[in-house]
Design an enzyme around this catalytic site. Sequence first.
Site, PDB file in Angstrom:
ATOM      1  N   GLU A 144     -19.777  -5.327   2.541  1.00  0.00           N
ATOM      2  CA  GLU A 144     -19.028  -5.898   3.673  1.00  0.00           C
ATOM      3  C   GLU A 144     -19.915  -5.926   4.919  1.00  0.00           C
ATOM      4  O   GLU A 144     -19.545  -5.469   6.007  1.00  0.00           O
ATOM      5  CB  GLU A 144     -17.729  -5.132   3.969  1.00  0.00           C
ATOM      6  CG  GLU A 144     -16.740  -5.903   4.814  1.00  0.00           C
ATOM      7  CD  GLU A 144     -15.496  -5.079   5.179  1.00  0.00           C
ATOM      8  OE1 GLU A 144     -15.593  -4.179   6.030  1.00  0.00           O
ATOM      9  OE2 GLU A 144     -14.429  -5.344   4.592  1.00  0.00           O
ATOM     10  N   HIS A 194      -3.317   1.152  13.762  1.00  0.00           N
ATOM     11  CA  HIS A 194      -4.027   2.426  13.947  1.00  0.00           C
ATOM     12  C   HIS A 194      -5.290   2.334  14.784  1.00  0.00           C
ATOM     13  O   HIS A 194      -6.017   3.326  14.912  1.00  0.00           O
ATOM     14  CB  HIS A 194      -4.415   3.006  12.577  1.00  0.00           C
ATOM     15  CG  HIS A 194      -5.500   2.194  11.895  1.00  0.00           C
ATOM     16  ND1 HIS A 194      -5.233   1.090  11.140  1.00  0.00           N
ATOM     17  CD2 HIS A 194      -6.850   2.320  11.898  1.00  0.00           C
ATOM     18  CE1 HIS A 194      -6.360   0.578  10.683  1.00  0.00           C
ATOM     19  NE2 HIS A 194      -7.360   1.305  11.144  1.00  0.00           N
ATOM     20  N   HIS A 218       0.130   5.576  10.050  1.00  0.00           N
ATOM     21  CA  HIS A 218      -1.179   6.222   9.914  1.00  0.00           C
ATOM     22  C   HIS A 218      -1.080   7.656  10.456  1.00  0.00           C
ATOM     23  O   HIS A 218      -0.457   7.884  11.493  1.00  0.00           O
ATOM     24  CB  HIS A 218      -2.181   5.401  10.739  1.00  0.00           C
ATOM     25  CG  HIS A 218      -3.612   5.701  10.451  1.00  0.00           C
ATOM     26  ND1 HIS A 218      -4.228   6.837  10.894  1.00  0.00           N
ATOM     27  CD2 HIS A 218      -4.555   5.014   9.758  1.00  0.00           C
ATOM     28  CE1 HIS A 218      -5.499   6.829  10.495  1.00  0.00           C
ATOM     29  NE2 HIS A 218      -5.716   5.728   9.803  1.00  0.00           N
TER      30      HIS A 218
END
Length: 366
Positions: A119, A205, A238
């Site tokens: 990524e 979050h 979260h």
Amino acid sequence: MKKKVICVVGTRPEAIKMAPVILALKQEAWSDVKVLATAQHRQMLDQVLEFFHIKPDIDLDIMRPNQTLAGLTARLLLAIDEVLEAEKPDVVLVQGDTTTVMTVALACFYRRIPIGHVEAGLRTWDIQNPFPEEANRVIAGKLAKWHFAPTEVARQNLLKEGIAESDVLVTGNTVIDALLMTASRPLKTTVPLDDSKRLVMVTSHRRENFGKPFRDICEALKTLAERNPDVQFLYPVHPNPNVKDVAHEILEPISNFILCEPLDYAPFVAAMKRAYLILTDSGGVQEEAPALGKPVLVLRDETERPEAVEQGVVKLVGPNYENIVREAQRLLDDAGAYKEMARGVSPYGDGLASKRITETLREFFS
Ligand code: UD1
Ligand code: UDP
């Protein structure tokens, strides 16, 4: 002789996106795969690793309650260096843009161990947003040997930074490999939902939203839930205390708002499939939801994932009370506007990213 590959996972999204790579590498005759869990996240990491039947070979158990970025970085750097000294890997793979990724990249650089960055190349070009992830991925990108870019946009970003073309491979995002592996199984949500009602899913979050922006997000969600008593809202919260405490304070009293612990990956995918609309500041969810044909409102001002925005299936609304209420209400009321955004597109991958990454490493080591 086999080559030693250490795959590092620290947080929930890293585990989800690295799992397909680990599983693919384990099938390769040339590779001796070791999984290093920094456990920057504890419960959320374990949830994912169990789901994919991956057992870490080394576990640094680094997480502390409400950890600071500097404290986490300092503890990680020393602990990772000890592992590198003992294990002497031929290559280390990291995924994404967390503190784990940045620190592992630095530790490997100091020991001249080559890094593969999965990524690679996501950029907003604003070092403050997302914070600290933009800095983490720039640093990891500067230090990596192999750059596994999910899209052509990501590849171009790396070339702009002077990375050699030969070091960048467009693979697709491994999140789609994980999603396809999971979505094809029989799935069940683990929270009781009323099947006669539409479902709006929420996750949030981001550190740059802590404080007033996150309060504004919660106030907007509260307004939406109060105005739409016939819609259910589901928010797996979260565990970061900066998020959890505020979310519970503002949203717990609302009767059509379900707040729950983070869901295991499969029930979370099941809930996304069941959802009408998704509001999120998560990176991974921005990638998964379009593939499932679900419209997304992003609770951020910028995104490093412009592809789905350009295709019109993801919209940025910021952590902004008015924008969130207006755009979500429009999608709840206007079937035409909803249909426009509910087209299933998958600009982030075709499910073969881990195969492409494995092939690159196989070719190199043979
Ligand atoms: C981290 C990443 C972020 C990523 C996110 C995915 C950094 C700086 N941030 O953010 O890029 O998007 O993970 O979720 O790397 N906690 C638990 N149990 C858990 C996980 C977290 O209790 O399983 C709590 C702890 O109090 C911990 C706090 O959350 O100290 C923060 O965790 P941390 O990894 O530092 O940051 P996140 O906000 O989770
Ligand atoms: N996810 C999950 N359970 C949840 C919320 C999210 O399994 O309760 C998954 C989601 O499908 C996605 C990933 O976690 O693959 C995203 O992680 P997160 O939002 O924590 O991090 P980010 O992608 O923003 O870095």
